[in-house]
Design a protein around this motif. Structure first.
Motif, PDB file in Angstrom:
ATOM      1  N   GLY A 117      12.388   3.545   5.567  1.00 41.64           N
ATOM      2  CA  GLY A 117      13.301   4.299   4.692  1.00 41.64           C
ATOM      3  C   GLY A 117      14.188   3.433   3.845  1.00 41.64           C
ATOM      4  O   GLY A 117      15.312   3.833   3.484  1.00 41.64           O
ATOM      5  N   LEU A 118      13.727   2.245   3.507  1.00 43.91           N
ATOM      6  CA  LEU A 118      14.526   1.312   2.716  1.00 43.91           C
ATOM      7  C   LEU A 118      14.166   1.414   1.238  1.00 43.91           C
ATOM      8  O   LEU A 118      13.020   1.685   0.848  1.00 43.91           O
ATOM      9  N   ASP A 168       0.861  -1.187   0.000  1.00 43.56           N
ATOM     10  CA  ASP A 168       0.000   0.000   0.000  1.00 43.56           C
ATOM     11  C   ASP A 168       0.896   1.235   0.000  1.00 43.56           C
ATOM     12  O   ASP A 168       2.049   1.188   0.486  1.00 43.56           O
ATOM     13  N   PRO A 169       0.406   2.357  -0.514  1.00 45.38           N
ATOM     14  CA  PRO A 169       1.252   3.554  -0.615  1.00 45.38           C
ATOM     15  C   PRO A 169       1.866   3.975   0.714  1.00 45.38           C
ATOM     16  O   PRO A 169       3.020   4.417   0.748  1.00 45.38           O
ATOM     17  N   GLY A 170       1.136   3.793   1.798  1.00 45.89           N
ATOM     18  CA  GLY A 170       1.655   4.225   3.097  1.00 45.89           C
ATOM     19  C   GLY A 170       2.805   3.388   3.604  1.00 45.89           C
ATOM     20  O   GLY A 170       3.461   3.754   4.592  1.00 45.89           O
ATOM     21  N   GLY A 171       3.066   2.260   2.945  1.00 46.74           N
ATOM     22  CA  GLY A 171       4.136   1.385   3.397  1.00 46.74           C
ATOM     23  C   GLY A 171       5.385   1.440   2.547  1.00 46.74           C
ATOM     24  O   GLY A 171       6.295   0.618   2.731  1.00 46.74           O
ATOM     25  N   VAL A 172       5.463   2.387   1.623  1.00 47.22           N
ATOM     26  CA  VAL A 172       6.630   2.483   0.746  1.00 47.22           C
ATOM     27  C   VAL A 172       7.889   2.700   1.593  1.00 47.22           C
ATOM     28  O   VAL A 172       7.916   3.532   2.504  1.00 47.22           O
ATOM     29  N   GLY A 173       8.910   1.888   1.294  1.00 42.87           N
ATOM     30  CA  GLY A 173      10.169   1.992   2.031  1.00 42.87           C
ATOM     31  C   GLY A 173      10.187   1.245   3.349  1.00 42.87           C
ATOM     32  O   GLY A 173      11.170   1.313   4.092  1.00 42.87           O
ATOM     33  N   ARG A 174       9.115   0.522   3.615  1.00 41.59           N
ATOM     34  CA  ARG A 174       9.049  -0.202   4.899  1.00 41.59           C
ATOM     35  C   ARG A 174       9.098  -1.727   4.675  1.00 41.59           C
ATOM     36  O   ARG A 174       8.536  -2.240   3.715  1.00 41.59           O
ATOM     37  N   PHE A 175       9.736  -2.385   5.637  1.00 39.34           N
ATOM     38  CA  PHE A 175       9.928  -3.836   5.564  1.00 39.34           C
ATOM     39  C   PHE A 175       9.816  -4.379   6.986  1.00 39.34           C
ATOM     40  O   PHE A 175      10.341  -3.779   7.931  1.00 39.34           O
TER      41      PHE A 175
END
Length: 480
Positions: free
Chosen positions: A477-478, A128-135
């Motif tokens: 931030g990944l 989902d867009p809100g999770g961009v860069g997150r793992f």
């Protein structure tokens, strides 16, 4: 001179200021004395478990796995000695005691393997867009110190099912063995003491039953794993509503023989398995065959074979390799079974074979026409007694299985794959065994029941899950 066995306090040998006796169920002879921990020693074990918990949870997997491998190896090396001990304290025939030691060794081997391969899981969150860069990384961590309360009927293997998963996940465990059969657990303590597990990570404390309520309620023990009667189990659960409690309780397991299981060879197999597993361990297993539910088209032929097979079960001294059925755990247990059979007969049941008691020994027994208002019709007999029931259809057979407050396992003798899947779908039990008695258990599979048969599951991996909870790590931030 009779040996007094020490207990194990925070990984070291200790003795208290009193003891109790363990007697052989078959002949009443004194097998040994067991030292009783003082209140101060129980407190010391608890403090040690709490103190070591963070470090134990952080122990490298290879350390825990190596210790578990060692236990498995040593159980195998000492198998005959420990089997003889199980027979002496429990009364089960030596051939079943040997099988129990082998199973316990497998439990520790499975736990070692699971300790090595339990890695958690990862997930990308940019779905989902809100999770961009997150793992995310999901790992499991112990819920805290485990209080393991073990029963008498499998004094080594059911201890193993509590101790091995706790060690595998790095959860300290306080083990309380059954007062009638503590010796096997104390030998397990000897083997655990040979490992490099940290002090405080395990204790084996033969605490008297009357002192258990305080231990159950102690806030330092957030996880309780209990195997035993439904009455005691639910008392424990009700007394600690905010704790995580796993209950492996009773059953009145049914073996269902459907119309398609009709050849001579099929009925011979079913009768052999039913006769064996209504009487193994003296019927003192939660998944012993208690009810046989047979289609009318095969009932008469099956009943004749079951009675004949039960009559061939060899009773006597459990130390004899030829003995199939030994004593119950004590004479009071045999008297209770006797009273329940007498109640059923008084209400109209017919005894097809057995129905007699000699001290702690109760003869392998088959009943027919047991009325619904007999105690045996609904309660767990926990003795070498089975009842035969005739039904006219698969619908009626499955309804009869479900007409019970218990739901542990059921066996269904059928060759019809559609009926096998129907049984899996409709029977309100924790396990459905096709083509065999309900008494089959592989120690790595999930094992447990529904309704009054308990909550939670044993089986090494599943108990490990039960003793732990998920903790999520989110990295931000990944560039994924």
């Amino acid at each position: 001179m009779t040996t007094t066995h020490d207990f194990w306090l925070a990984g070291r040998r200790a003795s208290g200021d009193g003891d109790f006796e363990v007697h052989h169920p078959f002949d009443g002879r004194l097998v040994g004395k067991v030292s009783i921990p003082t209140d101060a020693q129980v407190e010391e074990a608890l403090d040690a478990a709490v103190a070591v918990a963070p470090a134990f949870a952080a122990t490298p997997a290879h350390v825990r796995a190596t210790a578990l491998d060692h236990v498995s190896k040593r159980l195998t090396e000492r198998a005959e000695e420990i089997a003889q001990l199980i027979t002496a304290e429990n009364g089960k025939p030596i051939k079943w005691a040997r099988g129990e030691v082998g199973r316990a060794a497998s439990v520790f081997r499975w736990a070692a393997e699971e300790a090595r391969r339990t890695n958690g899981e990862t997930m990308r969150l940019d779905t989902d867009p809100g999770g961009v860069g997150r793992f995310a990384v999901v790992r499991r961590f112990p819920k805290g110190v485990v209080l393991g309360i073990a029963p008498f009927n499998f004094p080594l293997n059911l201890v193993a099912h509590k101790v091995a998963p706790a060690i595998a996940v790095g959860a300290p465990i306080i083990l309380k063995p059954a007062p009638s059969t503590p010796l096997s657990a104390l030998v397990l303590g000897e083997i655990l003491a040979e490992t490099d597990l940290p002090a405080g990570s395990w204790s084996v404390l033969p605490v008297p039953n009357e002192k258990m309520p305080a231990l159950v309620q102690d806030s330092r023990l957030p996880v309780i794993s209990f195997t035993g009667s439904d009455k005691v189990g639910y008392q424990i659960m009700d007394s600690v509503p905010r704790k995580h409690v796993t209950l492996e309780l009773g059953g009145n397991a049914a073996a269902v023989v459907l119309a398609d299981w009709s050849s001579e060879a099929d009925l011979e197999w079913a009768a052999t398995r039913i006769a064996t597993f209504s009487n193994y361990q003296g019927g003192q297993s939660c998944i012993s065959v208690q009810r046989v539910i047979a289609d009318a088209s095969v009932y008469d032929a099956l009943a004749e074979k079951v009675v004949a097979k039960v009559q061939t079960q060899v009773t006597g001294n459990p130390a004899d390799d030829a003995t199939d059925v030994g004593p119950l755990v004590d004479e009071n247990a045999a008297k209770r079974v006797e009273a329940w059979v007498e109640d059923a007969v008084a209400k109209g049941a017919k005894v097809l074979t057995g129905g007699t008691r000699d001290g702690a020994n109760y003869a392998p027994t088959v009943l027919a026409e047991v009325p619904d208002d007999a105690i045996l019709a609904t309660a767990e007999v926990f003795g070498p007694v089975l009842s035969l029931h005739k039904v006219d259809s698969t619908d009626e057979a499955f309804a009869a299985v479900n007409d019970s407050n218990f739901g542990l396992q059921a066996g269904v003798f059928t060759r019809d794959v559609q009926l096998a899947f129907r049984a899996h779908r409709e029977l309100e039990v924790g396990g459905v065994i096709i083509g065999d008695a309900p008494s089959y258990r592989a120690d790595q599979m999930p094992y447990g029941g529904v309704k009054d048969s308990g909550v939670g599951r044993e089986g090494v991996k599943y108990a490990m899950d039960d003793f732990t909870y998920e903790r999520v790590l989110v990295l931000t931030g990944l560039d994924l």
